[in-house]
Scaffold this motif. Structure first.
Motif, mmCIF file in Angstrom:
data_model
loop_
_atom_site.group_PDB
_atom_site.id
_atom_site.type_symbol
_atom_site.label_atom_id
_atom_site.label_comp_id
_atom_site.label_asym_id
_atom_site.label_seq_id
_atom_site.Cartn_x
_atom_site.Cartn_y
_atom_site.Cartn_z
ATOM 1 N N ALA A 67 -2.708 0.163 -5.864
ATOM 2 C CA ALA A 67 -1.817 -0.956 -5.566
ATOM 3 C C ALA A 67 -1.360 -0.928 -4.121
ATOM 4 N N GLY A 68 -1.281 -2.093 -3.555
ATOM 5 C CA GLY A 68 -0.756 -2.219 -2.196
ATOM 6 C C GLY A 68 0.762 -2.220 -2.229
ATOM 7 N N GLU A 69 1.342 -2.283 -1.085
ATOM 8 C CA GLU A 69 2.792 -2.265 -0.978
ATOM 9 C C GLU A 69 3.405 -3.446 -1.724
ATOM 10 N N GLY A 70 4.367 -3.176 -2.600
ATOM 11 C CA GLY A 70 5.061 -4.220 -3.342
ATOM 12 C C GLY A 70 4.283 -4.768 -4.531
ATOM 13 N N LEU B 118 -16.971 -0.981 -10.394
ATOM 14 C CA LEU B 118 -15.801 -0.098 -10.431
ATOM 15 C C LEU B 118 -14.782 -0.480 -9.367
ATOM 16 N N ASN B 119 -15.252 -0.960 -8.242
ATOM 17 C CA ASN B 119 -14.357 -1.276 -7.132
ATOM 18 C C ASN B 119 -13.557 -2.556 -7.334
ATOM 19 N N ASP B 120 -13.823 -3.260 -8.435
ATOM 20 C CA ASP B 120 -13.054 -4.454 -8.772
ATOM 21 C C ASP B 120 -12.108 -4.228 -9.947
ATOM 22 N N LEU B 121 -12.018 -2.984 -10.415
ATOM 23 C CA LEU B 121 -11.137 -2.635 -11.530
ATOM 24 C C LEU B 121 -9.698 -2.523 -11.031
ATOM 25 N N LEU B 122 -8.760 -3.103 -11.769
ATOM 26 C CA LEU B 122 -7.351 -3.010 -11.388
ATOM 27 C C LEU B 122 -6.807 -1.632 -11.736
ATOM 28 N N ALA C 158 -7.913 -2.313 3.232
ATOM 29 C CA ALA C 158 -6.653 -2.082 3.937
ATOM 30 C C ALA C 158 -6.685 -0.758 4.693
ATOM 31 N N LEU C 159 -7.310 0.251 4.093
ATOM 32 C CA LEU C 159 -7.447 1.557 4.745
ATOM 33 C C LEU C 159 -8.302 1.456 6.008
ATOM 34 N N VAL C 160 -9.408 0.716 5.905
ATOM 35 C CA VAL C 160 -10.282 0.504 7.066
ATOM 36 C C VAL C 160 -9.534 -0.256 8.154
ATOM 37 N N ALA C 161 -8.815 -1.310 7.769
ATOM 38 C CA ALA C 161 -8.062 -2.097 8.739
ATOM 39 C C ALA C 161 -6.982 -1.243 9.402
ATOM 40 N N GLY C 162 -6.347 -0.370 8.642
ATOM 41 C CA GLY C 162 -5.322 0.503 9.188
ATOM 42 C C GLY C 162 -5.881 1.546 10.122
ATOM 43 N N SER C 163 -7.122 1.978 9.881
ATOM 44 C CA SER C 163 -7.731 2.989 10.740
ATOM 45 C C SER C 163 -8.240 2.381 12.041
ATOM 46 N N CYS C 164 -8.306 1.050 12.087
ATOM 47 C CA CYS C 164 -8.754 0.368 13.305
ATOM 48 C C CYS C 164 -7.638 0.312 14.334
ATOM 49 N N SER C 165 -6.389 0.409 13.864
ATOM 50 C CA SER C 165 -5.285 0.277 14.808
ATOM 51 C C SER C 165 -4.873 1.580 15.425
ATOM 52 N N ALA D 165 -9.908 -3.674 -2.360
ATOM 53 C CA ALA D 165 -8.828 -4.158 -1.492
ATOM 54 C C ALA D 165 -8.118 -2.985 -0.810
ATOM 55 N N ALA D 166 -7.910 -1.904 -1.535
ATOM 56 C CA ALA D 166 -7.245 -0.727 -0.959
ATOM 57 C C ALA D 166 -8.094 -0.117 0.154
ATOM 58 N N PHE D 167 -9.415 -0.084 -0.044
ATOM 59 C CA PHE D 167 -10.299 0.469 0.980
ATOM 60 C C PHE D 167 -10.327 -0.443 2.206
#
Length: 168
Positions: free
Chosen positions: A146-149, A137-141, A161-168, A157-159
């Protein structure tokens, strides 16, 4: 942790009408649940509300809200541990700290309906285990992931990015 339940599931678990709630301050702790059936078995789709990163759980008949909160907290703990983001959220994952709310918006509900339809197909084949269905399921488009743009993205991929964003 914030756990979003549809009214039917909330009523089946013995809860009153779920209240509306804004997103959790930490998006890694905001999760939505949807019950579904595939064949003769009942399942729960557990999705991060922001990224739609999902796992499939077998539904337990007669389960209470407290028991569901314990199982979901354990599943989310495993996900965050695997992503290296468990530190600092431990007390927010305790079952007694779980707050229940209704679905966030139609975008999340519609995307979860797509994930459920795909999960039903995967489970009907009988070739995959329940955890393997979640991985697929986590590979379904999905447009909601969708990410920005971009027009479409995957929950994985969205998760990330969410994890990476929560690290900052």
């Amino acid at each position: 942790m914030l756990l979003r339940l549809p009214q039917t599931l909330n009523a089946r678990l013995g809860g009153g009408p779920p209240a509306a709630s804004a997103s959790h301050a930490n998006p890694l702790l905001d999760w939505s649940v949807r019950a579904f059936a595939a064949g003769t078995k009942a399942y729960l789709l557990l999705s991060n509300t922001r990224s739609l990163y999902s796992v499939v759980l077998v539904e337990v008949a007669g389960e209470t809200r407290t028991q569901l909160a314990e199982r979901v907290a354990g599943a989310v703990e495993g996900i965050l541990d695997g992503a290296g983001r468990l530190a600092g959220v431990g007390r927010d994952l305790a079952a007694e700290s779980v707050r229940f709310a209704k679905a966030l918006d139609r975008s999340v509900t519609g995307s979860m309906n797509e994930l459920v339809a795909y999960a039903e197909l995967l489970l009907a084949d009988g070739d995959l285990s329940v955890p393997e269905v979640g991985v697929r399921l986590n590979d379904l488009l999905l447009s909601a992931a969708a990410g920005e743009g971009k027009k479409y993205g995957t929950p994985r991929a969205a998760f990330a990015a969410l994890v990476a964003g929560s690290c900052s």
